[in-house]
Scaffold this motif. Structure first.
Motif, short mmCIF file in Angstrom:
data_model
loop_
_atom_site.label_atom_id
_atom_site.label_comp_id
_atom_site.label_asym_id
_atom_site.label_seq_id
_atom_site.Cartn_x
_atom_site.Cartn_y
_atom_site.Cartn_z
N ALA A 44 -4.08 10.87 12.03
CA ALA A 44 -4.38 10.36 10.69
C ALA A 44 -3.26 10.65 9.70
CB ALA A 44 -5.70 10.95 10.19
N THR A 77 1.63 9.25 7.66
CA THR A 77 2.46 9.05 6.46
C THR A 77 3.19 10.33 6.08
OG1 THR A 77 0.56 9.46 5.03
CG2 THR A 77 1.08 7.17 5.53
N MET A 94 -4.34 3.01 9.47
CA MET A 94 -5.20 2.61 8.34
C MET A 94 -4.61 3.05 7.01
SD MET A 94 -7.54 0.81 9.68
CE MET A 94 -9.00 0.68 8.64
N LEU A 95 -3.88 4.17 6.99
CA LEU A 95 -3.22 4.60 5.76
C LEU A 95 -1.76 4.13 5.74
CD1 LEU A 95 -3.33 6.08 3.10
CD2 LEU A 95 -2.92 8.21 4.29
N MET A 96 -1.09 4.20 6.89
CA MET A 96 0.32 3.82 6.96
C MET A 96 0.54 2.38 6.50
SD MET A 96 3.36 4.88 7.60
CE MET A 96 4.18 5.82 8.90
N ARG A 97 -0.47 1.52 6.67
CA ARG A 97 -0.28 0.12 6.28
C ARG A 97 0.01 -0.04 4.79
NH1 ARG A 97 -6.49 -2.43 6.47
NH2 ARG A 97 -7.55 -0.49 5.91
N TRP A 98 -0.44 0.93 3.97
CA TRP A 98 -0.25 0.82 2.51
C TRP A 98 1.05 1.43 2.06
CZ3 TRP A 98 -3.17 -2.91 2.00
CH2 TRP A 98 -4.48 -2.94 2.47
N SER A 99 1.96 1.69 3.00
CA SER A 99 3.30 2.18 2.67
C SER A 99 4.02 1.22 1.72
CB SER A 99 4.10 2.32 3.96
OG SER A 99 5.46 2.58 3.68
N TRP A 110 -4.24 4.53 -2.26
CA TRP A 110 -3.05 4.34 -3.10
C TRP A 110 -2.80 5.55 -3.98
CZ3 TRP A 110 0.67 0.79 -2.75
CH2 TRP A 110 0.41 -0.35 -1.99
N VAL A 129 2.26 7.98 -2.35
CA VAL A 129 2.20 6.81 -1.48
C VAL A 129 3.49 6.79 -0.66
CG1 VAL A 129 2.19 4.29 -1.43
CG2 VAL A 129 0.75 5.50 -3.07
N HIS A 130 3.36 6.54 0.64
CA HIS A 130 4.50 6.50 1.56
C HIS A 130 5.57 5.54 1.02
CE1 HIS A 130 6.46 5.48 5.53
NE2 HIS A 130 6.22 6.76 5.75
#
Lengths: 259, 259
Positions: free
Chosen positions: A56, A59, A84-89, B12, B16-17
């Motif tokens: 998880a 990032t 699921m979180l990395m996509r919002w980089s 967000w 944020v990455h």
């Protein structure tokens, strides 16, 4: 080639919440015996590729610029959760090579954010820089691909999650004799009921057929770890954090490292 | 009542990455300024209830016997991710109160494992030991419930994720005047486009209508944190790890703690 195992278990790996089997008790006493989701970082030819993404905290593990792509075997939670979180980089887009599976994982394919999913088919090799990657068919409860990675004279095969191998996959690998195989082995022998992972005998038979120079079992569940505490196996088992350097055997010395 | 914020952001939230805004840079320098997924542990009357479950490490944070249930506002990834592993616990079943949302999250409702999902409807209060919990309707992109929790003379309301409030929810809360409100506030003022979270003005107006004794804003995204670094707000903002003791005001001193 350097392969670092970031995780070597699955959702039923030691310690399982609330389990008091010997493997789970040992993993609580000694974090080195705990297993995270099956995943590895492959470093080769100056590239860094993540194999599966069930952690998880991707990032924070991988700041921008430290990953060149993700090889995703399939869309089960313990292999894909970290995306699921990395996509919002906000970093440049990250390629994710994956099998054709329109269901994906929850809304990941509908909202891929900065991930650039690229569907792969078994046998259709592609290049990433100087590396050649060949997807191979596996046998699992979801569309799942293994990855054969070639660079210079070195060949690595990642075969997880799978129970057995399609005959064509096994034949190709037996002909190719990879230098290194990472192979699904979740269960102790004698595990009955529907299974989507190898047991120890099945994994052993596959390795005997493929005859790689070196190998590791991974995706072990707590029952297999408990069984191995009582009766060790001669097959090498991967552990979280383990770092394997894959080098060509010297002409004279068989498996001995050339560098 | 003791409420410990385990996370106060969303997907967000800073850092944020790949983002270099002032809030994300500050959160990288100082982990105390980083925000995890919006979630809290509520301790009251000897019970421990988790509000939302977006932290992936729930199985290590909460050994068996340390949680009495989960109040799940909705099935978005940053609120539910931790249940994907927790479901495979071998400990006794864990109740999860949630809104009616047949889609759930990936295969979570199809394979709930040890989680006992219990669908709740707005206005239909239920008891957990000596506590009364009343779900209230919120306004979000998925079916979402807020939670009003009553014990003795204390009342807490968790209102996240939401943009605005249905008039009936706002009227009930304004009549009830909770001792404490945790309220969604993700965006700085002037944020345009489709939004499913409050901006600062919207959150401020809701708090002015409800008039709780005390409150915290949560689910802040990095843009709001950056805006607040330039122009602070008079409204209290929650931070990860913050611990709030909710006690009845003394008759004479208004908001002063009775214990």
């Amino acid at each position: 080639m350097r392969l670092t195992f970031l995780g070597t278990g699955g959702v039923w790996a030691a310690p399982v919440h609330g389990c008091t089997c010997p493997a789970c008790m040992a993993a609580r006493r000694d974090p080195a015996r705990a297993r995270g989701p099956a995943s590895a970082l492959l470093e080769v030819a100056g590239l860094r590729l993540l194999i599966d993404a069930g952690h998880a905290d991707l990032t924070t593990r991988f700041p921008p610029g430290t990953l060149d792509g993700v090889l995703l075997t399939h869309f089960h939670a313990d292999h894909v959760l970290g995306l699921m979180l990395m996509r919002w980089s906000m970093a440049p887009k990250l390629p994710v090579w994956c099998p054709q599976d329109p269901k994906g994982f929850d809304d990941l394919l509908k909202h891929p954010g900065r991930l650039r999913f690229q569907t792969c088919a078994a046998g259709a090799a592609f290049s990433v820089g100087p590396i050649t990657i060949t997807p191979v068919a596996l046998i699992h409860s979801r569309p799942t691909l293994g990855w054969v990675i070639d660079h210079a004279d070195l060949r690595l095969a990642w075969l997880c999650d799978t129970r057995g191998l399609p005959d064509q996959t096994a034949a190709i690998l037996a002909a190719q004799r990879p230098d290194f195989v990472a192979l699904d082995c979740a269960y102790p022998n004698g595990t009955t009921g529907a299974r989507n992972h190898n047991d120890l005998d099945e994994a052993s038979a596959l390795l005997a057929r493929i005859e790689p120079q070196d190998s590791r079992l991974l995706h072990l569940n707590h029952e297999l770890d408990a069984a191995l505490m009582a009766t060790p196996t001669h097959l090498p088992v991967a552990w979280d954090g383990e770092d394997v350097v894959i080098a060509a055997p010297s002409a004279e010395n068989g498996r001995e490292s050339a560098s």
